[in-house]
Write an enzyme that holds these catalytic residues in place. Sequence first.
Site, PDB file in Angstrom:
ATOM      1  N   LEU A  79       3.665   4.835 -17.470  1.00 23.25           N
ATOM      2  CA  LEU A  79       4.101   5.202 -18.911  1.00 23.25           C
ATOM      3  C   LEU A  79       3.572   3.755 -19.908  1.00 23.25           C
ATOM      4  CD1 LEU A  79       5.965   6.387 -21.069  1.00 23.25           C
ATOM      5  CD2 LEU A  79       7.473   4.885 -20.452  1.00 23.25           C
ATOM      6  N   THR A 102      11.501   0.778  -3.505  1.00 21.46           N
ATOM      7  CA  THR A 102      11.790   1.216  -4.704  1.00 21.46           C
ATOM      8  C   THR A 102      13.082   1.712  -4.914  1.00 21.46           C
ATOM      9  OG1 THR A 102      11.339   3.020  -6.448  1.00 21.46           O
ATOM     10  CG2 THR A 102      10.886   3.445  -4.231  1.00 21.46           C
ATOM     11  N   ASP A 103      13.638   1.605  -6.287  1.00 22.86           N
ATOM     12  CA  ASP A 103      14.971   1.901  -6.446  1.00 22.86           C
ATOM     13  C   ASP A 103      14.986   3.548  -6.432  1.00 22.86           C
ATOM     14  OD1 ASP A 103      13.439   2.764  -8.817  1.00 22.86           O
ATOM     15  OD2 ASP A 103      14.539   1.513 -10.085  1.00 22.86           O
ATOM     16  N   GLU A 104      13.633   4.099  -6.467  1.00 19.11           N
ATOM     17  CA  GLU A 104      13.799   5.590  -6.588  1.00 19.11           C
ATOM     18  C   GLU A 104      14.493   6.239  -5.103  1.00 19.11           C
ATOM     19  OE1 GLU A 104      10.682   7.815  -8.030  1.00 19.11           O
ATOM     20  OE2 GLU A 104       9.964   5.904  -9.350  1.00 19.11           O
ATOM     21  N   ARG A 160      15.059   3.990 -17.377  1.00 23.13           N
ATOM     22  CA  ARG A 160      14.544   3.260 -16.161  1.00 23.13           C
ATOM     23  C   ARG A 160      15.018   1.832 -16.350  1.00 23.13           C
ATOM     24  NH1 ARG A 160      14.512   7.480 -14.640  1.00 23.13           N
ATOM     25  NH2 ARG A 160      12.799   8.769 -14.028  1.00 23.13           N
ATOM     26  N   TYR A 180       7.549  11.421  -3.560  1.00 21.31           N
ATOM     27  CA  TYR A 180       7.367   9.926  -3.380  1.00 21.31           C
ATOM     28  C   TYR A 180       8.451   9.239  -2.948  1.00 21.31           C
ATOM     29  CZ  TYR A 180       7.122   5.229  -5.140  1.00 21.31           C
ATOM     30  OH  TYR A 180       7.364   3.848  -5.339  1.00 21.31           O
ATOM     31  N   ALA A 236      11.011  10.362  -1.366  1.00 22.93           N
ATOM     32  CA  ALA A 236      11.483  10.839  -0.118  1.00 22.93           C
ATOM     33  C   ALA A 236      10.723   9.838   1.017  1.00 22.93           C
ATOM     34  CB  ALA A 236      11.484  12.080   0.158  1.00 22.93           C
ATOM     35  N   GLY A 289      12.594  18.079 -11.657  1.00 19.94           N
ATOM     36  CA  GLY A 289      13.672  17.243 -10.615  1.00 19.94           C
ATOM     37  C   GLY A 289      13.390  15.715 -11.394  1.00 19.94           C
ATOM     38  N   HIS A 290      13.089  15.547 -12.549  1.00 15.80           N
ATOM     39  CA  HIS A 290      12.930  14.475 -13.260  1.00 15.80           C
ATOM     40  C   HIS A 290      14.361  13.613 -13.250  1.00 15.80           C
ATOM     41  CE1 HIS A 290      11.028  12.230 -16.993  1.00 15.80           C
ATOM     42  NE2 HIS A 290      11.314  11.511 -15.831  1.00 15.80           N
ATOM     43  N   SER A 321       1.666   6.018  -5.189  1.00 15.98           N
ATOM     44  CA  SER A 321       2.867   5.466  -5.949  1.00 15.98           C
ATOM     45  C   SER A 321       3.357   6.195  -7.202  1.00 15.98           C
ATOM     46  CB  SER A 321       2.486   3.985  -6.379  1.00 15.98           C
ATOM     47  OG  SER A 321       1.693   3.899  -7.727  1.00 15.98           O
ATOM     48  N   ALA A 344       0.660  -1.207   0.010  1.00 22.57           N
ATOM     49  CA  ALA A 344      -0.089  -0.048   0.003  1.00 22.57           C
ATOM     50  C   ALA A 344       0.920   1.193   0.046  1.00 22.57           C
ATOM     51  CB  ALA A 344      -1.003  -0.001   1.409  1.00 22.57           C
TER      52      ALA A 344
END
Length: 327
Positions: free
Chosen positions: A185, A121-123, A209, A145, A147, A270-271, A82, A79
């Site tokens: 995407l 996530t890898d982010e 990605r 997200y 952070a 900030g992409h 995202s 949850a």
Amino acid sequence: MKILVTGGLGFIGSNFILHALRNPKLRITNIDAGLPGSNVQNLKQVKNNARYRYIKGNITNKKLVDKLASDIDAIVNFAAESHVDRSISDPQPFIDSNIYGTYTLLEAVRRHRKKLIQISTDEVFGSLKSANATERYPYNPSSPYAASKAAAENLVNSYFITYDSDVITTRCTNNYGPRQSPEKLIPKTILLAEQNKKIPIYGTGKNIRDWIFVQDHCDAIFRVLFEGKRGESYNISANNEADNLKIVKKILKIMEKSENLIEFTSDRPGHDFRYSLNSNKIRRKLSWRPIHKFEDGLEQTIEWYQQNKEWRRHIKNEAFTIPWKTR
Ligand SMILES: NC(=O)c1ccc[n+]([C@@H]2O[C@H](COP(=O)([O-])OP(=O)(O)OC[C@H]3O[C@@H](n4cnc5c(N)ncnc54)[C@H](O)[C@@H]3O)[C@@H](O)[C@H]2O)c1
């Protein structure tokens, strides 16, 4: 084994539950608040399965979570809010679900001495110019997200260190496959292309990605759930890096549509340029590896969206907008 899955009406959670119910030894309770990313059609086929139960509820509801946790063996926490774009226009729900929601689950597993698998996530590692991030790479999130997910990971780790809670974190790269909301995407491209509508691509489309088929991700989570080591984290990736433009062009080629549908739009603030994970640890220690080839998985995914017309009727309308314009 009884598993509490959170966010099971969403993309990865629903694929995980469908996979889990193939094992007659598993019973699943799914708590989902029906927020963006969810689709009631995702689990329609198991609605009447005696080993599946759906509770409409929010993981920030401490009383409810505590009650559910008393009667299960493990929680798998999917949850989350995202979508990076939505976190740019309004970070608040990301703080609530991703940080406070994780805290609520941690309190429940601490009290009832249960296991928690935190899906991350890898982010959290931010944009990488070269090489890839191992489990020890420093956090450097760019979006609200990312952070919020890094904050949740830190909380999970603190419960292991402070309370010896039975917790593990998994971090994965970009997933693709059936049942993903078209705010993302790949499904967005498929559904717009099918209608011969313009397909928006941020900036130059050169952002990279690393893509993994959702079933390979779910397999890895099962490995971690059954064999992972308490207190550790595991990176999950299929080593399949591609830029967004390449992905969109591949889809258009498979669907026999013109590249003229592509429309470049102003870039996301900030992409991040590139995410990349090193998944040697899970491959070596838990003998996991992805089995789906990207081309096959993509064809399977396109076919799924084309065939599931009823699912498409339940897509939330805002899924097709570019929502990061700040309020
Ligand atoms: N999709 C990816 O490529 C990807 C990659 C790596 C990690 N992840 C992580 O995997 C998890 C699942 O991602 P997804 O793509 O399936 O997301 P999704 O948006 O498709 O689904 C999220 C689900 O969580 C539910 N939810 C959100 N907040 C809730 C709350 N407070 N209480 C109850 N339910 C709530 C939503 O209703 C939705 O059904 C997330 O934690 C995400 O950070 C996703």
